[in-house]
Design a protein around this motif. Structure first.
Motif, PDB file in Angstrom:
ATOM      1  N   ARG A 135      47.172  59.320  54.525  1.00  0.00           N
ATOM      2  CA  ARG A 135      46.278  60.464  54.732  1.00  0.00           C
ATOM      3  C   ARG A 135      44.920  60.230  54.079  1.00  0.00           C
ATOM      4  NH1 ARG A 135      49.856  66.050  54.052  1.00  0.00           N
ATOM      5  NH2 ARG A 135      51.271  65.676  55.821  1.00  0.00           N
ATOM      6  N   ALA A 136      44.933  59.644  52.892  1.00  0.00           N
ATOM      7  CA  ALA A 136      43.666  59.348  52.219  1.00  0.00           C
ATOM      8  C   ALA A 136      42.890  58.286  52.990  1.00  0.00           C
ATOM      9  CB  ALA A 136      43.924  58.885  50.788  1.00  0.00           C
ATOM     10  N   ILE A 137      43.600  57.279  53.498  1.00  0.00           N
ATOM     11  CA  ILE A 137      42.945  56.240  54.294  1.00  0.00           C
ATOM     12  C   ILE A 137      42.290  56.855  55.524  1.00  0.00           C
ATOM     13  CG2 ILE A 137      43.356  54.212  55.751  1.00  0.00           C
ATOM     14  CD1 ILE A 137      43.375  53.582  52.774  1.00  0.00           C
ATOM     15  N   ARG A 138      42.979  57.788  56.152  1.00  0.00           N
ATOM     16  CA  ARG A 138      42.423  58.454  57.331  1.00  0.00           C
ATOM     17  C   ARG A 138      41.139  59.197  56.979  1.00  0.00           C
ATOM     18  NH1 ARG A 138      45.318  63.517  60.456  1.00  0.00           N
ATOM     19  NH2 ARG A 138      43.681  63.903  61.994  1.00  0.00           N
ATOM     20  N   ALA A 139      41.147  59.932  55.858  1.00  0.00           N
ATOM     21  CA  ALA A 139      39.957  60.681  55.445  1.00  0.00           C
ATOM     22  C   ALA A 139      38.801  59.737  55.135  1.00  0.00           C
ATOM     23  CB  ALA A 139      40.283  61.541  54.227  1.00  0.00           C
ATOM     24  N   LEU A 140      39.098  58.647  54.450  1.00  0.00           N
ATOM     25  CA  LEU A 140      38.059  57.677  54.115  1.00  0.00           C
ATOM     26  C   LEU A 140      37.501  57.029  55.376  1.00  0.00           C
ATOM     27  CD1 LEU A 140      39.771  55.945  51.059  1.00  0.00           C
ATOM     28  CD2 LEU A 140      37.843  57.532  50.987  1.00  0.00           C
ATOM     29  N   ARG A 141      38.382  56.650  56.296  1.00  0.00           N
ATOM     30  CA  ARG A 141      37.946  55.991  57.528  1.00  0.00           C
ATOM     31  C   ARG A 141      37.006  56.889  58.330  1.00  0.00           C
ATOM     32  NH1 ARG A 141      42.715  55.224  60.016  1.00  0.00           N
ATOM     33  NH2 ARG A 141      43.057  53.114  59.210  1.00  0.00           N
ATOM     34  N   LEU A 142      37.381  58.147  58.476  1.00  0.00           N
ATOM     35  CA  LEU A 142      36.553  59.077  59.237  1.00  0.00           C
ATOM     36  C   LEU A 142      35.176  59.245  58.593  1.00  0.00           C
ATOM     37  CD1 LEU A 142      39.184  61.831  60.099  1.00  0.00           C
ATOM     38  CD2 LEU A 142      37.983  60.375  61.734  1.00  0.00           C
ATOM     39  N   ALA A 143      35.165  59.412  57.269  1.00  0.00           N
ATOM     40  CA  ALA A 143      33.893  59.608  56.569  1.00  0.00           C
ATOM     41  C   ALA A 143      33.029  58.354  56.631  1.00  0.00           C
ATOM     42  CB  ALA A 143      34.160  59.999  55.118  1.00  0.00           C
ATOM     43  N   MET A 144      33.644  57.187  56.475  1.00  0.00           N
ATOM     44  CA  MET A 144      32.882  55.939  56.477  1.00  0.00           C
ATOM     45  C   MET A 144      32.303  55.634  57.846  1.00  0.00           C
ATOM     46  SD  MET A 144      35.380  53.658  54.016  1.00  0.00           S
ATOM     47  CE  MET A 144      34.343  52.190  54.020  1.00  0.00           C
ATOM     48  N   PRO A 157      29.158  61.107  48.455  1.00  0.00           N
ATOM     49  CA  PRO A 157      30.370  61.417  47.692  1.00  0.00           C
ATOM     50  C   PRO A 157      31.631  61.097  48.482  1.00  0.00           C
ATOM     51  CG  PRO A 157      29.359  63.423  48.521  1.00  0.00           C
ATOM     52  CD  PRO A 157      28.387  62.319  48.792  1.00  0.00           C
ATOM     53  N   LEU A 158      32.720  60.896  47.774  1.00  0.00           N
ATOM     54  CA  LEU A 158      34.002  60.666  48.424  1.00  0.00           C
ATOM     55  C   LEU A 158      34.401  61.906  49.220  1.00  0.00           C
ATOM     56  CD1 LEU A 158      35.918  58.983  45.458  1.00  0.00           C
ATOM     57  CD2 LEU A 158      34.986  57.842  47.480  1.00  0.00           C
ATOM     58  N   PRO A 159      35.082  61.729  50.349  1.00  0.00           N
ATOM     59  CA  PRO A 159      35.467  62.878  51.164  1.00  0.00           C
ATOM     60  C   PRO A 159      36.594  63.672  50.516  1.00  0.00           C
ATOM     61  CG  PRO A 159      36.476  60.915  52.039  1.00  0.00           C
ATOM     62  CD  PRO A 159      35.553  60.462  50.937  1.00  0.00           C
ATOM     63  N   ARG A 160      36.805  64.873  51.008  1.00  0.00           N
ATOM     64  CA  ARG A 160      37.892  65.702  50.492  1.00  0.00           C
ATOM     65  C   ARG A 160      39.231  65.109  50.916  1.00  0.00           C
ATOM     66  NH1 ARG A 160      37.769  72.022  51.706  1.00  0.00           N
ATOM     67  NH2 ARG A 160      35.908  71.743  50.399  1.00  0.00           N
ATOM     68  N   THR A 161      40.072  64.843  49.952  1.00  0.00           N
ATOM     69  CA  THR A 161      41.435  64.369  50.196  1.00  0.00           C
ATOM     70  C   THR A 161      42.270  64.809  49.004  1.00  0.00           C
ATOM     71  OG1 THR A 161      42.802  62.444  50.775  1.00  0.00           O
ATOM     72  CG2 THR A 161      41.025  62.083  49.185  1.00  0.00           C
ATOM     73  N   SER A 162      43.475  64.284  48.845  1.00  0.00           N
ATOM     74  CA  SER A 162      44.347  64.762  47.775  1.00  0.00           C
ATOM     75  C   SER A 162      43.786  64.420  46.400  1.00  0.00           C
ATOM     76  CB  SER A 162      45.744  64.153  47.925  1.00  0.00           C
ATOM     77  OG  SER A 162      45.715  62.773  47.641  1.00  0.00           O
ATOM     78  N   ALA A 163      44.109  65.265  45.419  1.00  0.00           N
ATOM     79  CA  ALA A 163      43.647  65.029  44.051  1.00  0.00           C
ATOM     80  C   ALA A 163      44.155  63.701  43.494  1.00  0.00           C
ATOM     81  CB  ALA A 163      44.073  66.191  43.150  1.00  0.00           C
TER      82      ALA A 163
END
Length: 213
Positions: free
Chosen positions: A45-54, A5-11
């Protein structure tokens, strides 16, 4: 490829990603970072969350500038490499041919075989795996305005569960795209579903333009 699933980030960011067809984290592997930033609601911020999760799964965005979404103090969490050259997607020793044959659906295997043939004929080069899911041809070095440097393939493809992704967007392709057939366009790539509905000569010209540009 496993479903994550996609990581937690802004709605707003999650809504924008899902509206663009990205319902699973694995679908973002190899997607251009500028393309995601162009989505309304997706920011650093969303890019950061995605990068970490990926990074946890060995996946990476294409054209990733590690300074975008860097943690306070300039620490780039999840980015691979150090110093000025922080490319997140690198060449592996996996055989592209073997990888294509291992894809989970007959459609992906068929499309992968067709693209290996097409790109090989146009470029005259041997393919290489860039990261876990992109078949690339050639090599180019880039430098961002931030001073970060990296390396990427010149052109390539990735047969995914939802669509076939071709990294063939280059300057002056608008007329070719009008004649190609059904497709969706990203910042640096094309999303295709049915190869048999495309003008094959135009498709070959798109690959050639990307290779020669």
């Amino acid at each position: 490829m496993q479903s994550v699933p996609l990581p937690r980030t802004s709605a707003p960011a999650l809504a924008a990603l899902r509206a663009a067809g990205y319902h699973d984290l694995s679908a973002l592997d190899g997607v251009s970072m500028p393309e995601l930033l162009a989505l309304h609601g997706v920011g650093p911020r969303a890019i950061r969350a995605l990068r970490l999760a990926m990074t946890e799964h060995g996946w990476a965005l294409a054209d990733d500038d590690p300074t975008v979404g860097a943690a306070p103090g300039g620490v780039v969490e999840g980015a691979r490499g150090t110093g000025r050259n922080d490319n997140a997607t690198t060449v592996t020793d996996v055989s592209p041919e073997a990888w294509v044959e291992s894809l989970p659906t007959p459609r992906q295997v068929e499309q992968g075989r067709a693209m290996l043939k097409l790109f090989g004929e146009v470029t005259g080069e041997r393919p290489a795996m860039w990261g876990p899911s992109m078949v690339g041809y050639g090599h180019q070095h880039y430098v961002y305005e931030s001073g970060r440097e990296g390396d990427s393939m010149r052109t390539g493809f990735s047969p995914r569960a939802a669509n076939l992704v071709l990294y063939v967007i280059s300057p002056g392709v608008e007329d070719l795209l009008k004649r190609l057939g059904p497709h969706k366009r990203g910042v640096s790539c094309l999303y295709l579903t049915r190869l048999d509905r495309l003008d094959q000569d135009v498709l070959r010209d798109l690959v050639r333009n990307a290779w020669e540009s």
